[in-house]
Scaffold this motif. Structure first.
Motif, PDB file in Angstrom:
ATOM      1  N   LEU A  83       0.810  -1.224   0.000  1.00 14.69           N
ATOM      2  CA  LEU A  83       0.000   0.000   0.000  1.00 14.69           C
ATOM      3  C   LEU A  83       0.843   1.273   0.000  1.00 14.69           C
ATOM      4  CD1 LEU A  83      -2.778  -0.993   2.590  1.00 14.69           C
ATOM      5  CD2 LEU A  83      -2.889  -1.071   0.082  1.00 14.69           C
ATOM      6  N   ARG A  84       2.149   1.121   0.048  1.00 15.56           N
ATOM      7  CA  ARG A  84       3.011   2.298   0.108  1.00 15.56           C
ATOM      8  C   ARG A  84       3.092   2.986  -1.257  1.00 15.56           C
ATOM      9  NH1 ARG A  84       7.818  -0.641   3.638  1.00 15.56           N
ATOM     10  NH2 ARG A  84       6.535  -0.981   5.513  1.00 15.56           N
ATOM     11  N   VAL A  85       3.186   4.303  -1.212  1.00 18.55           N
ATOM     12  CA  VAL A  85       3.252   5.089  -2.454  1.00 18.55           C
ATOM     13  C   VAL A  85       4.451   6.034  -2.395  1.00 18.55           C
ATOM     14  CG1 VAL A  85       0.785   4.984  -2.928  1.00 18.55           C
ATOM     15  CG2 VAL A  85       1.675   6.804  -1.483  1.00 18.55           C
ATOM     16  N   THR A  86       4.920   6.408  -3.575  1.00 23.43           N
ATOM     17  CA  THR A  86       6.053   7.326  -3.665  1.00 23.43           C
ATOM     18  C   THR A  86       5.571   8.761  -3.520  1.00 23.43           C
ATOM     19  OG1 THR A  86       7.199   5.797  -5.146  1.00 23.43           O
ATOM     20  CG2 THR A  86       7.974   8.088  -5.112  1.00 23.43           C
ATOM     21  N   ALA A  87       6.244   9.532  -2.731  1.00 20.38           N
ATOM     22  CA  ALA A  87       5.870  10.930  -2.529  1.00 20.38           C
ATOM     23  C   ALA A  87       6.046  11.721  -3.825  1.00 20.38           C
ATOM     24  CB  ALA A  87       6.715  11.547  -1.423  1.00 20.38           C
ATOM     25  N   PRO A  88       5.090  12.600  -4.161  1.00 23.48           N
ATOM     26  CA  PRO A  88       5.204  13.425  -5.379  1.00 23.48           C
ATOM     27  C   PRO A  88       6.128  14.621  -5.148  1.00 23.48           C
ATOM     28  CG  PRO A  88       3.168  13.947  -4.251  1.00 23.48           C
ATOM     29  CD  PRO A  88       3.814  12.824  -3.461  1.00 23.48           C
ATOM     30  N   THR A  89       7.375  14.322  -4.858  1.00 23.04           N
ATOM     31  CA  THR A  89       8.342  15.364  -4.530  1.00 23.04           C
ATOM     32  C   THR A  89       9.479  15.373  -5.550  1.00 23.04           C
ATOM     33  OG1 THR A  89       9.450  13.807  -3.056  1.00 23.04           O
ATOM     34  CG2 THR A  89       7.898  15.339  -2.054  1.00 23.04           C
ATOM     35  N   VAL A  90      10.185  16.497  -5.633  1.00 22.26           N
ATOM     36  CA  VAL A  90      11.365  16.599  -6.482  1.00 22.26           C
ATOM     37  C   VAL A  90      12.496  17.233  -5.679  1.00 22.26           C
ATOM     38  CG1 VAL A  90      10.094  16.767  -8.645  1.00 22.26           C
ATOM     39  CG2 VAL A  90      10.621  18.843  -7.394  1.00 22.26           C
ATOM     40  N   PHE A  91      13.700  16.712  -5.858  1.00 18.75           N
ATOM     41  CA  PHE A  91      14.877  17.279  -5.209  1.00 18.75           C
ATOM     42  C   PHE A  91      15.958  17.458  -6.277  1.00 18.75           C
ATOM     43  CE2 PHE A  91      12.607  15.223  -1.771  1.00 18.75           C
ATOM     44  CZ  PHE A  91      12.618  16.220  -0.803  1.00 18.75           C
ATOM     45  N   HIS A  92      16.376  18.692  -6.466  1.00 13.44           N
ATOM     46  CA  HIS A  92      17.349  19.019  -7.491  1.00 13.44           C
ATOM     47  C   HIS A  92      18.734  19.200  -6.881  1.00 13.44           C
ATOM     48  CE1 HIS A  92      13.694  20.614  -9.895  1.00 13.44           C
ATOM     49  NE2 HIS A  92      13.922  19.346 -10.168  1.00 13.44           N
ATOM     50  N   ILE A  93      19.704  19.607  -7.718  1.00 14.88           N
ATOM     51  CA  ILE A  93      21.081  19.752  -7.239  1.00 14.88           C
ATOM     52  C   ILE A  93      21.139  20.729  -6.074  1.00 14.88           C
ATOM     53  CG2 ILE A  93      23.418  20.446  -7.888  1.00 14.88           C
ATOM     54  CD1 ILE A  93      22.716  19.658 -10.767  1.00 14.88           C
ATOM     55  N   TYR A  94      20.410  21.831  -6.199  1.00 12.43           N
ATOM     56  CA  TYR A  94      20.263  22.809  -5.117  1.00 12.43           C
ATOM     57  C   TYR A  94      18.782  23.003  -4.860  1.00 12.43           C
ATOM     58  CZ  TYR A  94      25.176  24.005  -5.778  1.00 12.43           C
ATOM     59  OH  TYR A  94      26.540  23.945  -5.872  1.00 12.43           O
ATOM     60  N   MET A  95      18.420  23.231  -3.611  1.00 10.36           N
ATOM     61  CA  MET A  95      17.032  23.523  -3.260  1.00 10.36           C
ATOM     62  C   MET A  95      16.997  24.813  -2.451  1.00 10.36           C
ATOM     63  SD  MET A  95      15.044  21.128  -4.554  1.00 10.36           S
ATOM     64  CE  MET A  95      13.527  21.064  -3.609  1.00 10.36           C
ATOM     65  N   PHE A  96      15.982  25.633  -2.708  1.00  9.57           N
ATOM     66  CA  PHE A  96      15.867  26.929  -2.056  1.00  9.57           C
ATOM     67  C   PHE A  96      14.592  27.008  -1.228  1.00  9.57           C
ATOM     68  CE2 PHE A  96      18.450  27.655  -5.806  1.00  9.57           C
ATOM     69  CZ  PHE A  96      19.456  28.477  -5.339  1.00  9.57           C
ATOM     70  N   SER A  97      14.737  27.508  -0.018  1.00  9.61           N
ATOM     71  CA  SER A  97      13.576  27.918   0.761  1.00  9.61           C
ATOM     72  C   SER A  97      13.286  29.369   0.401  1.00  9.61           C
ATOM     73  CB  SER A  97      13.879  27.797   2.254  1.00  9.61           C
ATOM     74  OG  SER A  97      14.830  28.787   2.640  1.00  9.61           O
ATOM     75  N   PRO A  98      12.121  29.905   0.776  1.00  9.69           N
ATOM     76  CA  PRO A  98      11.865  31.330   0.502  1.00  9.69           C
ATOM     77  C   PRO A  98      12.950  32.234   1.086  1.00  9.69           C
ATOM     78  CG  PRO A  98       9.842  30.232   1.147  1.00  9.69           C
ATOM     79  CD  PRO A  98      10.935  29.237   1.354  1.00  9.69           C
ATOM     80  N   GLY A  99      13.412  31.915   2.300  1.00  6.76           N
ATOM     81  CA  GLY A  99      14.427  32.735   2.942  1.00  6.76           C
ATOM     82  C   GLY A  99      15.769  32.687   2.245  1.00  6.76           C
ATOM     83  N   THR A 100      16.201  31.493   1.851  1.00  2.00           N
ATOM     84  CA  THR A 100      17.503  31.397   1.186  1.00  2.00           C
ATOM     85  C   THR A 100      17.456  32.014  -0.214  1.00  2.00           C
ATOM     86  OG1 THR A 100      16.996  29.150   0.424  1.00  2.00           O
ATOM     87  CG2 THR A 100      18.268  29.356   2.454  1.00  2.00           C
ATOM     88  N   LEU A 101      16.300  31.934  -0.882  1.00  2.00           N
ATOM     89  CA  LEU A 101      16.179  32.549  -2.207  1.00  2.00           C
ATOM     90  C   LEU A 101      16.287  34.071  -2.091  1.00  2.00           C
ATOM     91  CD1 LEU A 101      15.759  32.162  -5.209  1.00  2.00           C
ATOM     92  CD2 LEU A 101      13.287  32.141  -4.811  1.00  2.00           C
ATOM     93  N   ARG A 102      15.631  34.644  -1.085  1.00  2.00           N
ATOM     94  CA  ARG A 102      15.738  36.098  -0.870  1.00  2.00           C
ATOM     95  C   ARG A 102      17.185  36.486  -0.568  1.00  2.00           C
ATOM     96  NH1 ARG A 102      11.144  35.109   2.444  1.00  2.00           N
ATOM     97  NH2 ARG A 102       9.200  35.750   1.436  1.00  2.00           N
ATOM     98  N   THR A 103      17.831  35.720   0.298  1.00  2.00           N
ATOM     99  CA  THR A 103      19.219  36.016   0.665  1.00  2.00           C
ATOM    100  C   THR A 103      20.136  35.910  -0.543  1.00  2.00           C
ATOM    101  OG1 THR A 103      18.850  35.220   2.910  1.00  2.00           O
ATOM    102  CG2 THR A 103      21.139  35.332   2.158  1.00  2.00           C
ATOM    103  N   PHE A 104      19.925  34.893  -1.348  1.00  5.17           N
ATOM    104  CA  PHE A 104      20.720  34.668  -2.554  1.00  5.17           C
ATOM    105  C   PHE A 104      20.651  35.881  -3.476  1.00  5.17           C
ATOM    106  CE2 PHE A 104      22.015  31.611  -6.016  1.00  5.17           C
ATOM    107  CZ  PHE A 104      23.051  31.027  -5.326  1.00  5.17           C
ATOM    108  N   LEU A 105      19.432  36.358  -3.708  1.00  4.53           N
ATOM    109  CA  LEU A 105      19.240  37.511  -4.586  1.00  4.53           C
ATOM    110  C   LEU A 105      19.834  38.779  -3.973  1.00  4.53           C
ATOM    111  CD1 LEU A 105      15.604  36.666  -5.678  1.00  4.53           C
ATOM    112  CD2 LEU A 105      17.525  36.928  -7.247  1.00  4.53           C
ATOM    113  N   LYS A 106      19.650  38.948  -2.675  1.00  4.50           N
ATOM    114  CA  LYS A 106      20.187  40.136  -2.000  1.00  4.50           C
ATOM    115  C   LYS A 106      21.705  40.161  -2.054  1.00  4.50           C
ATOM    116  CE  LYS A 106      20.169  42.550   2.448  1.00  4.50           C
ATOM    117  NZ  LYS A 106      19.686  42.517   3.859  1.00  4.50           N
ATOM    118  N   GLU A 107      22.342  39.026  -1.776  1.00  9.14           N
ATOM    119  CA  GLU A 107      23.806  38.964  -1.783  1.00  9.14           C
ATOM    120  C   GLU A 107      24.378  39.163  -3.180  1.00  9.14           C
ATOM    121  OE1 GLU A 107      25.966  38.712   0.806  1.00  9.14           O
ATOM    122  OE2 GLU A 107      24.191  38.986   2.065  1.00  9.14           O
ATOM    123  N   ALA A 108      23.588  38.823  -4.200  1.00  7.60           N
ATOM    124  CA  ALA A 108      24.038  39.029  -5.579  1.00  7.60           C
ATOM    125  C   ALA A 108      23.921  40.492  -6.000  1.00  7.60           C
ATOM    126  CB  ALA A 108      23.234  38.154  -6.532  1.00  7.60           C
ATOM    127  N   GLY A 109      23.250  41.313  -5.183  1.00  6.23           N
ATOM    128  CA  GLY A 109      23.156  42.740  -5.468  1.00  6.23           C
ATOM    129  C   GLY A 109      21.777  43.241  -5.836  1.00  6.23           C
TER     130      GLY A 109
END
Length: 218
Positions: free
Chosen positions: A130-156
């Motif tokens: 009865l077990r099912v695979t989670a409909p998730t994706v994991f890429h080389i890098y993953m961003f949370s909302p906070g890290t994405l904001r920080t990434f953009l801010k640090e880039a200028g």
């Protein structure tokens, strides 16, 4: 494009990771001068030969594009799959004009991580059949909302906005899990729930499967 055009109505647009060039082709039909880059030789050949687009094969930095030459840069589901997302983001900053806009989309780490944990817990409580695979994706890098904001801010970048993104039609993980008719319902429901949480939290919680971000070069 409508969202972009509400800020910058037209000009030169760079699509990083443009694939076969469908987004660039759509932008061109709306008056944009589009340029793309992609690492896939097959995709680049299609964009050049079939759609007659200006597309460069390779990483963004390989194109050696002129500094301060684009009004808008887009990157749809690419930054989290790049080998050097920091280098790509800095290169985007370099080629954008002053006041230029970046618009990008990535998978939301928080959603996929916690959904994976939930499915692991549920699967541990039922028989193996009865077990099912989670409909998730994991890429080389993953961003949370906070890290994405920080990434953009640090880039200028400034004027950074990170929001829940709608999901593309025919999400493979959902189709495999529930079938096509249910996929449409699950996809739309996921976005509505994510938006409800966003507004109820006064913009503090972004729990959608994907994130879309907008920011400007000063």
């Amino acid at each position: 494009l409508s969202r972009i055009e509400s800020t910058i109505p037209d000009g030169r647009l760079l699509d990083v990771g443009c694939g076969k060039g469908y987004f660039l082709d759509l932008a061109r039909k709306r008056g944009w001068q589009g340029v793309g880059t992609d690492v896939s030789s097959t995709a680049v050949q299609f964009a050049r030969d079939t759609l007659r687009l200006e597309v460069y094969r390779g990483e963004l930095r390989d194109a050696k594009l002129p500094e301060n030459s684009f009004d808008v840069a887009t990157s749809w589901n690419v930054l989290d799959q790049a080998y050097d997302p920091w280098g790509d983001l800095r290169e985007v900053f370099r080629v954008l004009k002053k006041g230029g806009l970046i618009a990008l989309r990535v998978s939301n780490l928080h959603f996929h991580l916690y959904l994976q944990r939930l499915f692991t817990l549920l699967n541990s409580a039922v028989p193996e059949r009865l077990r099912v695979t989670a409909p998730t994706v994991f890429h080389i890098y993953m961003f949370s909302p906070g890290t994405l904001r920080t990434f953009l801010k640090e880039a200028g970048f400034v004027d950074i906005r990170v929001e829940n993104s709608t999901l593309d039609p025919n999400v493979p993980a959902l189709v495999n899990l529930a079938g096509k008719p249910a996929e449409v319902l699950l996809r739309n429901t996921a976005h509505l729930l994510a938006q409800a949480v966003y507004y109820l939290s006064i913009g503090n919680l972004l729990i959608g499967p994907s994130l879309v971000a907008f920011a400007r070069k000063p």
